[in-house]
Design a protein around this motif. Sequence first.
Motif, PDB file in Angstrom:
ATOM      1  N   VAL A  70      40.325 130.722  48.804  1.00 35.15           N
ATOM      2  CA  VAL A  70      41.088 130.613  47.567  1.00 35.15           C
ATOM      3  C   VAL A  70      40.181 130.195  46.414  1.00 35.15           C
ATOM      4  CG1 VAL A  70      43.048 129.531  46.415  1.00 35.15           C
ATOM      5  CG2 VAL A  70      43.178 130.046  48.855  1.00 35.15           C
ATOM      6  N   ALA A  71      39.353 129.183  46.644  1.00 35.97           N
ATOM      7  CA  ALA A  71      38.434 128.719  45.602  1.00 35.97           C
ATOM      8  C   ALA A  71      37.432 129.797  45.222  1.00 35.97           C
ATOM      9  CB  ALA A  71      37.696 127.470  46.084  1.00 35.97           C
ATOM     10  N   THR A  72      37.106 130.675  46.145  1.00 31.01           N
ATOM     11  CA  THR A  72      36.141 131.744  45.881  1.00 31.01           C
ATOM     12  C   THR A  72      36.765 132.902  45.110  1.00 31.01           C
ATOM     13  OG1 THR A  72      34.910 131.200  47.893  1.00 31.01           O
ATOM     14  CG2 THR A  72      34.555 133.391  46.964  1.00 31.01           C
ATOM     15  N   VAL A  73      37.949 133.314  45.517  1.00 25.92           N
ATOM     16  CA  VAL A  73      38.577 134.502  44.928  1.00 25.92           C
ATOM     17  C   VAL A  73      39.279 134.203  43.604  1.00 25.92           C
ATOM     18  CG1 VAL A  73      40.347 136.270  45.288  1.00 25.92           C
ATOM     19  CG2 VAL A  73      38.831 135.615  47.168  1.00 25.92           C
ATOM     20  N   LEU A  74      39.844 133.007  43.473  1.00 21.12           N
ATOM     21  CA  LEU A  74      40.649 132.689  42.293  1.00 21.12           C
ATOM     22  C   LEU A  74      39.897 132.869  40.971  1.00 21.12           C
ATOM     23  CD1 LEU A  74      43.384 131.769  41.263  1.00 21.12           C
ATOM     24  CD2 LEU A  74      42.672 129.399  41.616  1.00 21.12           C
ATOM     25  N   PRO A  75      38.682 132.328  40.801  1.00 20.82           N
ATOM     26  CA  PRO A  75      37.976 132.527  39.524  1.00 20.82           C
ATOM     27  C   PRO A  75      37.707 133.995  39.220  1.00 20.82           C
ATOM     28  CG  PRO A  75      36.941 130.776  40.804  1.00 20.82           C
ATOM     29  CD  PRO A  75      37.903 131.466  41.716  1.00 20.82           C
ATOM     30  N   TYR A 137      45.281 124.175  43.914  1.00 19.84           N
ATOM     31  CA  TYR A 137      44.709 125.343  43.244  1.00 19.84           C
ATOM     32  C   TYR A 137      45.695 125.845  42.187  1.00 19.84           C
ATOM     33  CZ  TYR A 137      42.172 125.348  47.706  1.00 19.84           C
ATOM     34  OH  TYR A 137      41.451 124.972  48.820  1.00 19.84           O
ATOM     35  N   GLU A 138      45.185 126.446  41.139  1.00 16.63           N
ATOM     36  CA  GLU A 138      46.052 126.994  40.087  1.00 16.63           C
ATOM     37  C   GLU A 138      46.458 128.421  40.433  1.00 16.63           C
ATOM     38  OE1 GLU A 138      44.325 126.506  36.251  1.00 16.63           O
ATOM     39  OE2 GLU A 138      44.225 124.329  36.390  1.00 16.63           O
ATOM     40  N   ILE A 139      47.160 128.559  41.557  1.00 10.38           N
ATOM     41  CA  ILE A 139      47.612 129.869  41.996  1.00 10.38           C
ATOM     42  C   ILE A 139      48.953 130.196  41.345  1.00 10.38           C
ATOM     43  CG2 ILE A 139      46.378 129.720  44.188  1.00 10.38           C
ATOM     44  CD1 ILE A 139      49.039 128.950  45.519  1.00 10.38           C
TER      45      ILE A 139
END
Length: 245
Positions: A70-75, A137-139
């Motif tokens: 998630v931290a990798t794909v989100l940005p 996370y800001e999902i």
Amino acid sequence: MDTIYLTTFTYGRGLAGRQIPGQPFPDHGAQESDEKTFRGGLYSTPHLQFYANTALKPVHAPEHGELDIVATVLPAARKRGMRLFCSLEDVFRSDAPGAKDAAEVDLEGRKTGTLCLYHPDVRAFWTGLATDLCSSYEIDGVLFFNERNGPLLNALGASHAQSIASSRVTCFCEHHQRAAKERGIDFARARQGYQKLDEFIQAALTGQRPSDGYFVEFWRLLVEWPEIIAWDRLFDAASTRSSPR
């Protein structure tokens, strides 16, 4: 396409493995199986304070080291103006922490490899996982799904790659009994109805055709034992209530 549904939690090979054994590999990446290395689990970073009320604990999937998907794909998604939903699949391993104690119980009282959606630990786990992801996370949200059938379709074997095992239908545990009582469903009659259904299906598998035919006899069972349908709808209610919101 403006939305990514990112596989974030599953122990199932269908979403997280390289490929289901026996199926062709995708036309990209390594053309080899990960059967010996795949385990599954949580592909983001677990924050244990969100799981204080459940014996089911999140385990970071080991296949990709410390990678937080998630931290990798989100940005990268945000740079492209895309939304990101974390996909949570209701598939567990029997050796996952806490899974055995939360397993479903079949018609004959045997523990199974699936988790009971009315078990308080299971409900608290899904709530904790959804809260963890939405807080950490800001999902844009979560997608919760399972591909399980209720007991009626399972009894009939009405599922892909499923053999007919009508005595293995679930769930008849204490938590389902409690939920049934709250809805005015007679547990004893529901169980007896599924036992009658089991007898009908097993006889049909050996070619013992009812005098009125299979269709009429099947519907006669449903009319005489309406608790069969009621118990099946209990599963649907559990799936809906267990969905993180």
